[in-house]
Design an enzyme around this catalytic site. Structure first.
Site, PDB file in Angstrom:
ATOM      1  N   TRP A  21      29.245  60.982  -5.084  1.00 24.91           N
ATOM      2  CA  TRP A  21      29.171  61.990  -4.027  1.00 24.91           C
ATOM      3  C   TRP A  21      29.259  61.260  -2.677  1.00 24.91           C
ATOM      4  CZ3 TRP A  21      29.927  66.963  -4.413  1.00 24.91           C
ATOM      5  CH2 TRP A  21      29.630  67.778  -3.308  1.00 24.91           C
ATOM      6  N   HIS A  51      21.967  60.502  -8.763  1.00 22.10           N
ATOM      7  CA  HIS A  51      22.893  61.559  -9.195  1.00 22.10           C
ATOM      8  C   HIS A  51      24.282  60.989  -9.442  1.00 22.10           C
ATOM      9  CE1 HIS A  51      20.085  64.974  -8.445  1.00 22.10           C
ATOM     10  NE2 HIS A  51      19.479  63.978  -7.836  1.00 22.10           N
ATOM     11  N   HIS A  55      24.618  63.368 -15.033  1.00 20.62           N
ATOM     12  CA  HIS A  55      23.191  63.321 -14.704  1.00 20.62           C
ATOM     13  C   HIS A  55      22.590  64.727 -14.739  1.00 20.62           C
ATOM     14  CE1 HIS A  55      25.037  64.382 -10.850  1.00 20.62           C
ATOM     15  NE2 HIS A  55      23.892  64.980 -10.579  1.00 20.62           N
ATOM     16  N   ASP A  57      19.855  67.335 -12.775  1.00 20.54           N
ATOM     17  CA  ASP A  57      19.099  67.600 -11.547  1.00 20.54           C
ATOM     18  C   ASP A  57      17.698  68.091 -11.915  1.00 20.54           C
ATOM     19  OD1 ASP A  57      21.439  67.078 -10.213  1.00 20.54           O
ATOM     20  OD2 ASP A  57      21.517  69.001  -9.156  1.00 20.54           O
ATOM     21  N   HIS A  61      14.729  68.098  -6.734  1.00 16.54           N
ATOM     22  CA  HIS A  61      15.922  67.709  -5.975  1.00 16.54           C
ATOM     23  C   HIS A  61      16.104  68.642  -4.765  1.00 16.54           C
ATOM     24  CE1 HIS A  61      19.820  66.090  -5.158  1.00 16.54           C
ATOM     25  NE2 HIS A  61      20.537  67.001  -5.770  1.00 16.54           N
ATOM     26  N   HIS A 160      22.279  75.545  -5.876  1.00 11.19           N
ATOM     27  CA  HIS A 160      21.239  74.678  -6.450  1.00 11.19           C
ATOM     28  C   HIS A 160      19.863  75.350  -6.369  1.00 11.19           C
ATOM     29  CE1 HIS A 160      24.059  71.207  -6.211  1.00 11.19           C
ATOM     30  NE2 HIS A 160      23.237  70.628  -7.067  1.00 11.19           N
ATOM     31  N   GLU A 172      25.129  67.841 -14.448  1.00 16.27           N
ATOM     32  CA  GLU A 172      26.326  67.660 -13.631  1.00 16.27           C
ATOM     33  C   GLU A 172      27.076  66.416 -14.092  1.00 16.27           C
ATOM     34  OE1 GLU A 172      24.762  69.685  -9.459  1.00 16.27           O
ATOM     35  OE2 GLU A 172      24.348  67.560  -9.808  1.00 16.27           O
TER      36      GLU A 172
HETATM   37 ZN   LIG Z   1      22.802  66.204  -9.047  1.00 13.76          ZN
END
Ligand SMILES: [Zn+2]
Length: 214
Positions: A21, A51, A55, A57, A61, A160, A172
């Protein structure tokens, strides 16, 4: 319960330089000892965002009072699941998701066009297919247990918060290119990180044949 059906690995390989990311730390895996260089054993130092790659969440988070990844019930991501094909090339819409009729307590994995186009490059793909706010609301209304997606984010911050706030676990970074559509057996577990906001995970699945019983 032996089976002749092979497991399919739906996690992505962690390696230095892989996509991450944009604002997250990069993945760096460096050998600090190496038998090839005369050391008695080979050993690597790992540096990565929580992440990275495939992975899970944890609620914390996005939620200040959410639990950590070490409090995830193991059966949130281990057991029967369903892979559904999402054909919309832009977003997971409420209408398309509704046609798959998400059910209470279901673990649902969304196979979009991401799986065949995002994992072949180390560059971040900004126009990935993500879950719309309306589709997230449907998942909340249907009280699914877990949702899995095939790129680094399920969707916006609002998505989220909606999912995590409803107690829905989010996987994810799956690569579902080789995953069969339909009922599968899923095994996916994150690293047990104390009060972790997320955890890298290995994920595998195999198709379920109804003759084996439910
Ligand atoms: Zn994540």
């Amino acid at each position: 319960m032996s089976s002749d059906v092979s497991w399919i690995d739906i996690s992505v390989t962690l390696r230095s330089g892989m996509v991450h990311w944009p604002d997250d730390p990069p993945v760096s895996i460096v050998r600090v000892r190496d038998v090839a260089h005369g050391d008695p054993a080979t050993l690597a130092s790992l540096s990565l965002g929580s992440h990275s790659g495939t992975h899970i969440d944890a609620p914390l988070h996005f939620l200040a009072d959410g639990v950590g990844i070490d409090s995830m019930p193991l059966d949130a991501t281990v057991g029967r699941a369903r892979v559904v094909d999402i054909v919309d090339p832009v977003t997971v819409t409420r209408d398309e998701l509704a046609r798959h009729d998400p059910r209470p307590d279901e673990r649902i994995l969304l196979r979009t066009q991401n799986s065949s186009r995002v994992w072949g490059t180390d560059r971040f793909v900004p126009d990935f297919v993500s879950v719309s706010t309306a589709a997230a609301r449907l998942l909340v209304e249907r009280r699914v247990r877990t949702v899995g997606v095939d790129y680094l984010s399920v969707g916006s911050h609002e998505v989220h918060r909606l999912l995590l706030g409803a107690g829905i676990w989010i996987i994810e970074g799956l690569d579902l290119a080789r995953a069969p559509v339909g009922e599968v057996e899923l095994v996916c577990l994150p690293l047990r990180i104390a009060n972790g906001d997320g955890g890298p995970a290995r994920a595998i699945l195999r198709p379920v044949h109804e003759r084996n019983g439910r």
